[in-house]
Write a protein that holds these residues in place. Structure first.
Motif, PDB file in Angstrom:
ATOM      1  N   UNK A  44       0.836  -1.212   0.000  1.00 54.80           N
ATOM      2  CA  UNK A  44       0.000   0.000   0.000  1.00 54.80           C
ATOM      3  C   UNK A  44       0.867   1.258   0.000  1.00 54.80           C
ATOM      4  N   UNK A  45       0.346   2.311  -0.589  1.00 54.93           N
ATOM      5  CA  UNK A  45       1.098   3.565  -0.644  1.00 54.93           C
ATOM      6  C   UNK A  45       0.986   4.331   0.677  1.00 54.93           C
ATOM      7  N   UNK A  46       2.036   5.104   0.949  1.00 47.24           N
ATOM      8  CA  UNK A  46       1.994   5.986   2.122  1.00 47.24           C
ATOM      9  C   UNK A  46       0.923   7.058   1.914  1.00 47.24           C
ATOM     10  N   UNK A  47       0.218   7.426   2.964  1.00 46.92           N
ATOM     11  CA  UNK A  47      -0.807   8.471   2.814  1.00 46.92           C
ATOM     12  C   UNK A  47      -0.264   9.787   2.285  1.00 46.92           C
ATOM     13  N   UNK A  48       1.007  10.075   2.535  1.00 45.48           N
ATOM     14  CA  UNK A  48       1.582  11.348   2.098  1.00 45.48           C
ATOM     15  C   UNK A  48       2.273  11.265   0.735  1.00 45.48           C
ATOM     16  N   UNK A  49       2.122  10.141   0.040  1.00 46.06           N
ATOM     17  CA  UNK A  49       2.795   9.988  -1.256  1.00 46.06           C
ATOM     18  C   UNK A  49       2.271  11.019  -2.260  1.00 46.06           C
TER      19      UNK A  49
ATOM     20  N   UNK B 221       6.242   8.276  -7.598  1.00 45.32           N
ATOM     21  CA  UNK B 221       5.856   7.073  -8.331  1.00 45.32           C
ATOM     22  C   UNK B 221       6.366   7.054  -9.764  1.00 45.32           C
ATOM     23  N   UNK B 222       7.335   7.897 -10.028  1.00 44.42           N
ATOM     24  CA  UNK B 222       8.061   7.774 -11.278  1.00 44.42           C
ATOM     25  C   UNK B 222       7.606   8.702 -12.376  1.00 44.42           C
ATOM     26  N   UNK B 223       8.614   9.283 -13.039  1.00 44.48           N
ATOM     27  CA  UNK B 223       8.370  10.074 -14.247  1.00 44.48           C
ATOM     28  C   UNK B 223       8.795   9.211 -15.425  1.00 44.48           C
TER      29      UNK B 223
END
Length: 503
Positions: free
Chosen positions: A239-244, A249-251
């Motif tokens: 799961x992603x961090x809430x503050x992501x 997550x990449x360009x």
């Protein structure tokens, strides 16, 4: 090919090591090889009773080896359970292996009868047990075996294969001659590569596995190969961090879409977004910009020029090149600049065809060839590629470095570090245009989310195949489009979310 997923291990052992594995595992646990044969027969009998509870007349086809020994055990157990058993055995000038000879004698001592392989079959046979050939096959079955295989395939009764369908090469998944078309296969001790790739999906049917009590030894070993499936996605995609934010997550830059191939680059771009890429920039022909933006406004679309490519390579964390690239000067010039990109990149489609003309090694690159492209990269025939898919992927890695994804039924992923695995996901509905473009976008997105080259390739292939499997389960395989995968892909790459329904 269906699977009892919970019971199928993720470790895969080469056929050449199976005798050693069996012997060392048995010795370490104080189990005789004959006891293992007994356990194999019991496991197969249990599967037969579970899957075909109403059958009353079994035909058991026994070869002249330990696979035949397993068949003798199944026959004895079936007869003891009140099932009518007709056992046909192949003859040979060579003596049976000790364990098989013991099992044969136990069948005779229990009142069993052994018939010649060419006798007439009873009219009421409702289950066929295939114990003709084991994992040692390396050539086409001889004529008398082929005749039995063909007769079994033409019969209306279902077939349960012991360890592997007779005629299927346990290492490569090739079928050099006649091969049993099983409805169920129960394999013993360890998974073999040939059960998962090549022609396996045509002939294995539903796969079952039984370790025969050797788990304590097997679990302490590092198998040379791996099987990858949807159950592992949570390991790769937490799961992603809430503050992501999107920059985490990449360009991703995707390059391609020459005249007439806007669809390829658009599908790769949307797949990357659906797989979780933070930002996706598409460099393509100017004529493609309006339709791509209209179809998917979240994509940033620019004309591919020398200036836009230079700026994009500075901006990007990951580059994907190849979908719709073509092999003209426009595509060649772009690839020449991308060659020197030092961050992770993926080459597909025409980028691979251009690479075959000017081979080089890059340690930061994922290559995703289908068998035809792989044949060009290795300057050999498609038949040679398909004759041993694992070996072909390893040869590609040796020549080009990085990570290689050899696409097909039972996609193989291999790295220059020596890792290799088979993707146990996907279906024949994926045999349609654009599926490779979608896969490129998915893997590119996962590279941008900081997965290693190998993990991104494995996870991307699994997510791609699992999305197609979900779609096929709902609507069927025929007529599946590459773009049909996008919404199911969104679900698959979020393994922490509990499904309520599929779109």
């Amino acid at each position: 090919m269906k699977k009892n997923a919970a019971s199928i291990p993720h470790s895969v052992w080469p056929t050449a090591e199976m005798k050693r594995v069996e012997r060392e595992a048995a010795d370490s646990l104080g189990i005789t090889l004959y006891e293992l044969m007994q356990r194999a027969g019991e496991a197969a009998f249990a599967v037969a009773r579970e899957q075909f509870p109403d059958t009353r007349s079994w035909l058991v086809l026994c070869g002249h080896g330990n696979n035949g020994g397993d068949g003798y055990v199944v026959a004895r157990l079936a007869a003891a359970a009140g099932i009518a058993v007709t056992l046909l055995a192949l003859e040979s000038s060579k003596p049976l292996p000790e364990e098989a000879a013991t099992a044969r004698q136990a069948w005779l001592d229990a009142g069993g009868v052994i018939h010649a392989a060419d006798v007439a079959w009873p009219d009421d046979v409702d289950l066929i047990i295939d114990a003709l050939l084991g994992t040692g096959l390396d050539r086409a079955p001889r004529d008398d075996v082929s005749a039995l295989i063909e007769q079994a395939n033409l019969h209306s009764a279902p077939v349960l294969a012991l360890d592997i369908p007779s005629g299927l090469n346990a290492q490569t998944g090739t079928t050099p001659g006649a091969v049993i078309e099983a409805q169920h296969t129960v394999t013993f001790i360890a998974l073999k590569p040939g059960l998962l790739t090549g022609k396996a999906r045509d002939v294995v049917g539903q796969l079952h596995h039984h370790a025969l009590g050797l788990e304590p030894w097997l679990n302490g070993q590092q198998a040379p190969f791996s099987r990858f499936d949807e159950s592992q996605l949570a390991q790769w995609l937490p799961p992603r961090r809430p503050t992501a934010h999107k920059g985490d997550h990449g360009r991703l830059v995707i390059i391609g879409g020459d005249h007439g191939t806007a669809g390829a680059i658009r599908m790769a771009g949307e797949a990357a977004l659906r797989a979780g890429a933070g930002l996706v920039r598409v460099l393509t022909r100017s004529e493609n910009i309006p339709p791509i933006i209209t179809a998917r406004p979240e994509l940033m679309v620019h004309e591919l020029t020398a200036a836009s490519l230079d700026e994009s390579l500075e901006w990007a964390d990951v580059v994907v090149i190849g979908p719709g690239l073509g092999q003209q000067e426009w595509g060649k010039k772009a690839l020449q600049k991308v060659e020197n990109f030092r961050k992770p990149m993926l080459w597909d489609a025409d980028a691979l065809n251009l690479l075959a003309i000017n081979p080089d090694k890059r340690h930061n690159r994922v290559l995703t060839p289908h068998p035809g492209e792989a044949a060009r990269l290795l300057n050999c025939s498609v038949a040679e590629i398909e004759s041993d898919r694992l070996l072909s992927a390893q040869r590609l890695v040796k020549r080009y470095a990085g990570v290689v994804v050899l696409k097909g039924a039972g996609t193989v992923v291999a790295s220059e570090a020596g890792e290799a695995g088979i993707v146990d996901a996907g279906n024949a509905g994926m045999a349609s245009g654009g599926m490779g473009d979608v896969l490129s976008g998915i893997i590119g997105a996962l590279l941008g989310q900081k997965l290693s080259l190998y993990d991104a390739a494995c996870a991307g292939c699994v997510a791609h195949g699992a999305a197609a499997d979900r779609r096929a389960a709902q609507y069927g395989q025929r007529g599946m489009l590459a773009t049909d995968l996008f919404m199911t892909l969104l679900r698959v790459v979020n393994p922490d979310v509990v499904d309520t329904k599929d779109d």
